[in-house]
Design a protein around this motif. Structure first.
Motif, PDB file in Angstrom:
ATOM      1  N   THR A 277       0.829  -1.194   0.000  1.00  0.00           N
ATOM      2  CA  THR A 277       0.000   0.000   0.000  1.00  0.00           C
ATOM      3  C   THR A 277       0.874   1.258   0.000  1.00  0.00           C
ATOM      4  O   THR A 277       2.109   1.192   0.000  1.00  0.00           O
ATOM      5  N   SER A 278       0.224   2.408   0.034  1.00  0.00           N
ATOM      6  CA  SER A 278       0.951   3.676   0.080  1.00  0.00           C
ATOM      7  C   SER A 278       1.743   3.834   1.371  1.00  0.00           C
ATOM      8  O   SER A 278       2.632   4.688   1.460  1.00  0.00           O
ATOM      9  N   LEU A 279       1.433   3.019   2.369  1.00  0.00           N
ATOM     10  CA  LEU A 279       2.146   3.064   3.649  1.00  0.00           C
ATOM     11  C   LEU A 279       3.255   2.021   3.743  1.00  0.00           C
ATOM     12  O   LEU A 279       3.952   1.949   4.761  1.00  0.00           O
ATOM     13  N   SER A 280       3.446   1.231   2.692  1.00  0.00           N
ATOM     14  CA  SER A 280       4.427   0.142   2.722  1.00  0.00           C
ATOM     15  C   SER A 280       5.821   0.641   2.360  1.00  0.00           C
ATOM     16  O   SER A 280       5.998   1.425   1.424  1.00  0.00           O
ATOM     17  N   ALA A 281       6.798   0.172   3.096  1.00  0.00           N
ATOM     18  CA  ALA A 281       8.195   0.489   2.824  1.00  0.00           C
ATOM     19  C   ALA A 281       8.816  -0.595   1.953  1.00  0.00           C
ATOM     20  O   ALA A 281       8.336  -1.735   1.908  1.00  0.00           O
ATOM     21  N   ALA A 282       9.909  -0.236   1.257  1.00  0.00           N
ATOM     22  CA  ALA A 282      10.626  -1.198   0.425  1.00  0.00           C
ATOM     23  C   ALA A 282      12.095  -0.819   0.380  1.00  0.00           C
ATOM     24  O   ALA A 282      12.459   0.362   0.432  1.00  0.00           O
ATOM     25  N   ALA A 283      12.950  -1.821   0.278  1.00  0.00           N
ATOM     26  CA  ALA A 283      14.384  -1.607   0.147  1.00  0.00           C
ATOM     27  C   ALA A 283      14.977  -2.733  -0.689  1.00  0.00           C
ATOM     28  O   ALA A 283      14.415  -3.832  -0.770  1.00  0.00           O
ATOM     29  N   GLN A 284      16.132  -2.426  -1.297  1.00  0.00           N
ATOM     30  CA  GLN A 284      16.829  -3.380  -2.159  1.00  0.00           C
ATOM     31  C   GLN A 284      18.287  -3.453  -1.725  1.00  0.00           C
ATOM     32  O   GLN A 284      18.914  -2.431  -1.429  1.00  0.00           O
ATOM     33  N   TYR A 285      18.812  -4.664  -1.687  1.00  0.00           N
ATOM     34  CA  TYR A 285      20.245  -4.846  -1.435  1.00  0.00           C
ATOM     35  C   TYR A 285      20.833  -5.677  -2.560  1.00  0.00           C
ATOM     36  O   TYR A 285      20.292  -6.732  -2.914  1.00  0.00           O
ATOM     37  N   VAL A 286      21.939  -5.185  -3.123  1.00  0.00           N
ATOM     38  CA  VAL A 286      22.635  -5.913  -4.184  1.00  0.00           C
ATOM     39  C   VAL A 286      24.112  -6.001  -3.812  1.00  0.00           C
ATOM     40  O   VAL A 286      24.787  -4.984  -3.656  1.00  0.00           O
ATOM     41  N   LYS A 287      24.593  -7.216  -3.675  1.00  0.00           N
ATOM     42  CA  LYS A 287      26.002  -7.459  -3.349  1.00  0.00           C
ATOM     43  C   LYS A 287      26.714  -7.995  -4.584  1.00  0.00           C
ATOM     44  O   LYS A 287      26.294  -8.987  -5.181  1.00  0.00           O
ATOM     45  N   ARG A 288      27.814  -7.334  -4.965  1.00  0.00           N
ATOM     46  CA  ARG A 288      28.670  -7.821  -6.048  1.00  0.00           C
ATOM     47  C   ARG A 288      29.920  -8.450  -5.432  1.00  0.00           C
ATOM     48  O   ARG A 288      30.508  -7.905  -4.494  1.00  0.00           O
ATOM     49  N   ASP A 289      30.338  -9.572  -5.981  1.00  0.00           N
ATOM     50  CA  ASP A 289      31.549 -10.252  -5.503  1.00  0.00           C
ATOM     51  C   ASP A 289      32.408 -10.606  -6.713  1.00  0.00           C
ATOM     52  O   ASP A 289      32.061 -11.488  -7.491  1.00  0.00           O
ATOM     53  N   TYR A 290      33.530  -9.890  -6.860  1.00  0.00           N
ATOM     54  CA  TYR A 290      34.409 -10.093  -8.018  1.00  0.00           C
ATOM     55  C   TYR A 290      35.606 -10.981  -7.700  1.00  0.00           C
ATOM     56  O   TYR A 290      36.518 -11.121  -8.531  1.00  0.00           O
ATOM     57  N   THR A 291      35.607 -11.595  -6.539  1.00  0.00           N
ATOM     58  CA  THR A 291      36.754 -12.384  -6.099  1.00  0.00           C
ATOM     59  C   THR A 291      37.125 -13.454  -7.128  1.00  0.00           C
ATOM     60  O   THR A 291      36.281 -14.233  -7.573  1.00  0.00           O
ATOM     61  N   GLY A 292      38.394 -13.475  -7.521  1.00  0.00           N
ATOM     62  CA  GLY A 292      38.896 -14.498  -8.432  1.00  0.00           C
ATOM     63  C   GLY A 292      38.613 -14.262  -9.899  1.00  0.00           C
ATOM     64  O   GLY A 292      38.968 -15.109 -10.738  1.00  0.00           O
TER      65      GLY A 292
END
Length: 487
Positions: A277-292
């Motif tokens: 709804t208009s009262l709902s919160a949202a968030a996004q997390y994106v992790k990049r891992d370039y190891t190797g």
């Protein structure tokens, strides 16, 4: 989904640009010799040459990445475990689903209820990556310590919210193939397509039934005091991220239950939905891992020129580009100057495809504002409908590499910028190639009359990556092409 190419209104800047460009010769976008207003190259009056450039790989980090995502944007979920050049990506979603109204008990009855199932439903939009590798999705409850707010945007590079992974709301063993998410789903009172459906533990549904209007359903603050929202992530398999629309009707919490009919004579089955709804919160997390990865191996703090540059959508990577030979080039009439960037073909490009937009801007250490980059002076035009990104060259052309493989080619029009450098009326900047979602840039003609402008470039975060030839690549080098006449 809001239009990311909406016009900006700044009348003073528009007027200044209109006056400036009315005095300039218009150069068309054609680059075939003799096409349009560009004179044919005859090596007598008109010449064609290339200037060497230098390219250096780098990655965005928390210190230099202020990319936020609003609740209205497309959000992504999933794991990329095997991009051969860019490594791993882990995309997680956080959001609230709520009753449509408060002050009333949301369910048909509270007594003698039997809960059939509870399903978290997410409106599916697209997949970036391998659609044939299964993923296991887990759902968790956000801790009550979180201050999750609907009027806030959250950094996508930082996991801003806390939750315990010791107890999952979702039932174990649920695996999904992205290729199946656009199939038709038949459920009670809900037959549709493009849904990810995750079955949750019915004990969570029982909690929702046990709340009443004296506590959770009294108002939004009361409901948030009982339930702060969901954390959704992939924890098994996967080589793709999937995009979802939180504000769509297909995103909901479906609670299926049955209760005795009024007056007796059996039981009624029904469903109640909680929505974003208009009262709902949202968030996004994106992790990049370039190891190797080869990308990781190429990072050298700008000390060694890179033959291959690696460019990835937000939150991702960029390349610093230097053209030192321009500083010593004699003055001449520039008909066309374009920075040419060619994709390096690999079979994985069909799975992890190139971004729709690549962007070029300039690093200006003299800027006192928070944002230290500016638009390419004189060449990125501002019009009554916003910035003219298309004429500037952010959208790629279709091309072929030396072996005949299909590739994308970007040709950034920097003609006026180069002309001003040659006439000593513009300083030479280090440039930056990137694949941004949004940016805040300094813009002014001439520089010094700056305003900070938000720019909306690629339609989403996460998607899109490309390998391109650097300035010293043996076959597909990045280069500055000049078509000019001598003075």
């Amino acid at each position: 989904m809001k239009n990311r190419y909406s016009a900006l209104s700044f009348i003073a800047i528009i007027t200044a640009i209109a006056v400036f460009f009315s005095a300039c010769r218009k150069i068309n976008e054609a680059t075939e010799l003799g096409g349009g207003l560009i004179p044919p190259v005859d090596n007598i009056t008109t010449f064609d040459t290339t200037i060497s450039v230098q390219a250096f790989n780098d990655t965005f980090g928390l210190a230099n990445d202020s990319q936020y995502l609003s609740r209205a944007e497309e959000h992504f979920l999933g794991l990329i475990n095997n991009d051969p050049f860019f490594g791993k990506t882990d995309a997680r979603m956080f959001f609230e689903l709520k009753p449509a109204i408060y002050g009333a008990y949301p369910f048909a009855r509270k007594d003698s209820v039997k809960i059939d199932s509870i399903v978290l439903v997410m409106s599916y939009l697209e997949t970036y990556g391998d659609t044939n590798t299964a993923q296991q999705i887990k759902v968790y409850e956000l801790d009550q310590s979180n201050n999750f707010k609907s009027d806030s945007a959250y950094l996508i590079r930082k996991e801003n919210l806390t939750y315990s992974t010791s107890t999952s709301l979702s039932l174990s063993g649920q695996m999904f193939f992205p290729r199946n998410l656009n199939d038709t789903v038949k459920a009670f009172r809900d037959t549709t397509t493009n849904q990810l459906r995750i079955k949750l533990d019915t004990n969570f549904a029982r909690r929702l039934f046990d709340y009443d209007t004296s506590n959770a359903y009294k108002g939004d603050s009361a409901f948030r005091s009982k339930f702060k929202g969901f954390a959704v992530r992939t924890e098994g398999g996967g080589n793709a991220v999937m995009g979802f629309a939180l504000g769509d009707f297909n995103t909901k919490l479906a609670i299926y239950y049955n209760h005795p009919k009024l007056g007796g004579g059996g039981r009624d089955t029904t469903v109640y939905y909680f929505f974003f709804t208009s009262l709902s919160a949202a968030a996004q997390y994106v992790k990049r891992d370039y190891t190797g990865t080869v990308l990781d191996a190429s990072l050298n703090n700008g000390t060694i020129e890179d033959p291959v540059v690696y460019l990835q959508g937000s939150p991702g990577t960029f390349a610093n580009v230097k053209i030192p030979d321009l500083a010593n080039l004699s003055n001449r009439l520039i008909h066309r100057a374009e920075l040419i960037v060619e994709q390096l073909y690999d079979i994985s490009d069909s799975t992890f495809y190139a971004p729709p937009v690549m962007y070029l801007d300039a690093s200006d250490p003299t800027i006192t504002a928070t944002y230290k980059f500016r638009t390419i002076p004189y060449d990125l035009a501002y019009t009554p409908t916003g910035f003219d990104f298309s004429s500037f060259g952010v959208i790629p052309l279709n091309g072929k590499d030396p072996a005949g493989n299909p590739i994308k080619v970007w040709k950034f029009n920097v003609s006026r910028y180069v002309q001003h450098i040659l006439t000593k009326t513009q300083k030479l900047y280090d440039l930056r190639l990137s694949v941004p979602f949004t940016l805040n840039e300094q813009y002014g003609i001439p520089p010094g009359t700056d305003q900070t402008f938000p720019m909306f470039l690629n339609p989403t975060i996460v998607k899109g990556r490309v390998r391109a030839g650097g300035g010293n690549h043996p076959a597909q080098r990045m280069r500055l092409r000049l078509i000019y006449s001598k003075l």
